[in-house]
Design a protein around this motif. Sequence first.
Motif, PDB file in Angstrom:
ATOM      1  N   THR A  44       0.805  -1.115  -0.013  1.00 56.70           N
ATOM      2  CA  THR A  44       0.152  -0.045  -0.101  1.00 56.70           C
ATOM      3  C   THR A  44       0.762   1.195  -0.160  1.00 56.70           C
ATOM      4  O   THR A  44       0.642   2.139  -0.629  1.00 56.70           O
ATOM      5  N   MET A  45       2.000   1.277   0.822  1.00 57.19           N
ATOM      6  CA  MET A  45       2.732   2.391   0.709  1.00 57.19           C
ATOM      7  C   MET A  45       3.435   2.496  -0.439  1.00 57.19           C
ATOM      8  O   MET A  45       3.723   3.824  -0.852  1.00 57.19           O
ATOM      9  N   GLY A  46       4.021   1.396  -1.199  1.00 56.30           N
ATOM     10  CA  GLY A  46       4.587   1.591  -2.320  1.00 56.30           C
ATOM     11  C   GLY A  46       3.763   1.964  -3.636  1.00 56.30           C
ATOM     12  O   GLY A  46       4.286   2.823  -4.186  1.00 56.30           O
ATOM     13  N   MET A  47       2.624   1.591  -3.585  1.00 54.60           N
ATOM     14  CA  MET A  47       1.652   2.097  -4.412  1.00 54.60           C
ATOM     15  C   MET A  47       1.398   3.522  -4.428  1.00 54.60           C
ATOM     16  O   MET A  47       1.279   4.453  -5.207  1.00 54.60           O
ATOM     17  N   GLY A  48       1.222   4.075  -3.104  1.00 55.51           N
ATOM     18  CA  GLY A  48       1.049   5.437  -2.536  1.00 55.51           C
ATOM     19  C   GLY A  48       2.142   6.311  -3.263  1.00 55.51           C
ATOM     20  O   GLY A  48       1.944   7.426  -3.970  1.00 55.51           O
ATOM     21  N   PHE A  49       3.366   5.807  -3.088  1.00 55.94           N
ATOM     22  CA  PHE A  49       4.663   6.389  -3.474  1.00 55.94           C
ATOM     23  C   PHE A  49       4.564   6.661  -5.189  1.00 55.94           C
ATOM     24  O   PHE A  49       4.809   7.548  -5.581  1.00 55.94           O
ATOM     25  N   ILE A  50       4.230   5.326  -5.463  1.00 53.97           N
ATOM     26  CA  ILE A  50       4.315   5.456  -7.058  1.00 53.97           C
ATOM     27  C   ILE A  50       3.347   6.342  -7.817  1.00 53.97           C
ATOM     28  O   ILE A  50       3.805   7.185  -8.716  1.00 53.97           O
ATOM     29  N   LEU A  51       2.006   6.496  -7.034  1.00 55.10           N
ATOM     30  CA  LEU A  51       0.831   7.205  -7.658  1.00 55.10           C
ATOM     31  C   LEU A  51       1.360   8.705  -7.250  1.00 55.10           C
ATOM     32  O   LEU A  51       1.035   9.794  -8.294  1.00 55.10           O
ATOM     33  N   ARG A  52       2.081   9.144  -6.220  1.00 53.81           N
ATOM     34  CA  ARG A  52       2.380  10.443  -5.930  1.00 53.81           C
ATOM     35  C   ARG A  52       3.425  10.939  -6.926  1.00 53.81           C
ATOM     36  O   ARG A  52       3.365  11.976  -7.516  1.00 53.81           O
ATOM     37  N   VAL A  53       4.370  10.022  -7.177  1.00 55.14           N
ATOM     38  CA  VAL A  53       5.709  10.468  -8.306  1.00 55.14           C
ATOM     39  C   VAL A  53       4.969  10.775  -9.724  1.00 55.14           C
ATOM     40  O   VAL A  53       5.309  11.518 -10.300  1.00 55.14           O
ATOM     41  N   GLY A  54       4.043   9.678  -9.907  1.00 54.32           N
ATOM     42  CA  GLY A  54       3.219   9.842 -11.161  1.00 54.32           C
ATOM     43  C   GLY A  54       2.902  11.147 -11.382  1.00 54.32           C
ATOM     44  O   GLY A  54       2.552  11.855 -12.168  1.00 54.32           O
ATOM     45  N   ALA A  55       2.028  11.661 -10.241  1.00 53.75           N
ATOM     46  CA  ALA A  55       1.290  12.937 -10.226  1.00 53.75           C
ATOM     47  C   ALA A  55       2.192  13.998 -10.471  1.00 53.75           C
ATOM     48  O   ALA A  55       1.878  15.234 -10.888  1.00 53.75           O
ATOM     49  N   GLU A  56       3.186  14.000  -9.619  1.00 51.91           N
ATOM     50  CA  GLU A  56       4.431  15.023  -9.402  1.00 51.91           C
ATOM     51  C   GLU A  56       4.889  15.224 -10.837  1.00 51.91           C
ATOM     52  O   GLU A  56       5.116  16.242 -11.510  1.00 51.91           O
ATOM     53  N   THR A  57       5.240  14.177 -11.813  1.00 51.21           N
ATOM     54  CA  THR A  57       5.811  14.131 -12.864  1.00 51.21           C
ATOM     55  C   THR A  57       4.843  14.667 -13.988  1.00 51.21           C
ATOM     56  O   THR A  57       5.303  15.704 -14.866  1.00 51.21           O
ATOM     57  N   THR A  58       3.465  14.479 -13.555  1.00 48.23           N
ATOM     58  CA  THR A  58       2.665  14.776 -14.762  1.00 48.23           C
ATOM     59  C   THR A  58       2.393  16.450 -14.530  1.00 48.23           C
ATOM     60  O   THR A  58       2.401  17.393 -15.541  1.00 48.23           O
TER      61      THR A  58
END
Length: 90
Positions: A44-58
């Motif tokens: 869950t923490m890893g998926m949250g991190f991945i989603l946040r990084v994706g949003a920041e990149t966008t």
Amino acid sequence: MPFNVPGSVCGDRAVRKTRLHIRQQDRAGFAYVAVLLLLVVVFTMGMGFILRVGAETTATMTRGNTMQAHYLAESAVNHAMWRLLNDPTF
């Protein structure tokens, strides 16, 4: 001497071994559940991190495109003003 007669040496050993085996299974079951819960938390923490990084990149890409469009428009205005002032055929 029969095996599972209360008070017999063989019967007491068998009961103790069975109880010990059950306790070990309980511990193994608890460890299995604990590891599964830990994996769920880490996932869950890893998926949250991945989603946040994706949003920041966008967001970064959008901001970069916005800045590029702004500076391109500003340079077009400056170029048009220069041509109006310095090029009589424009």
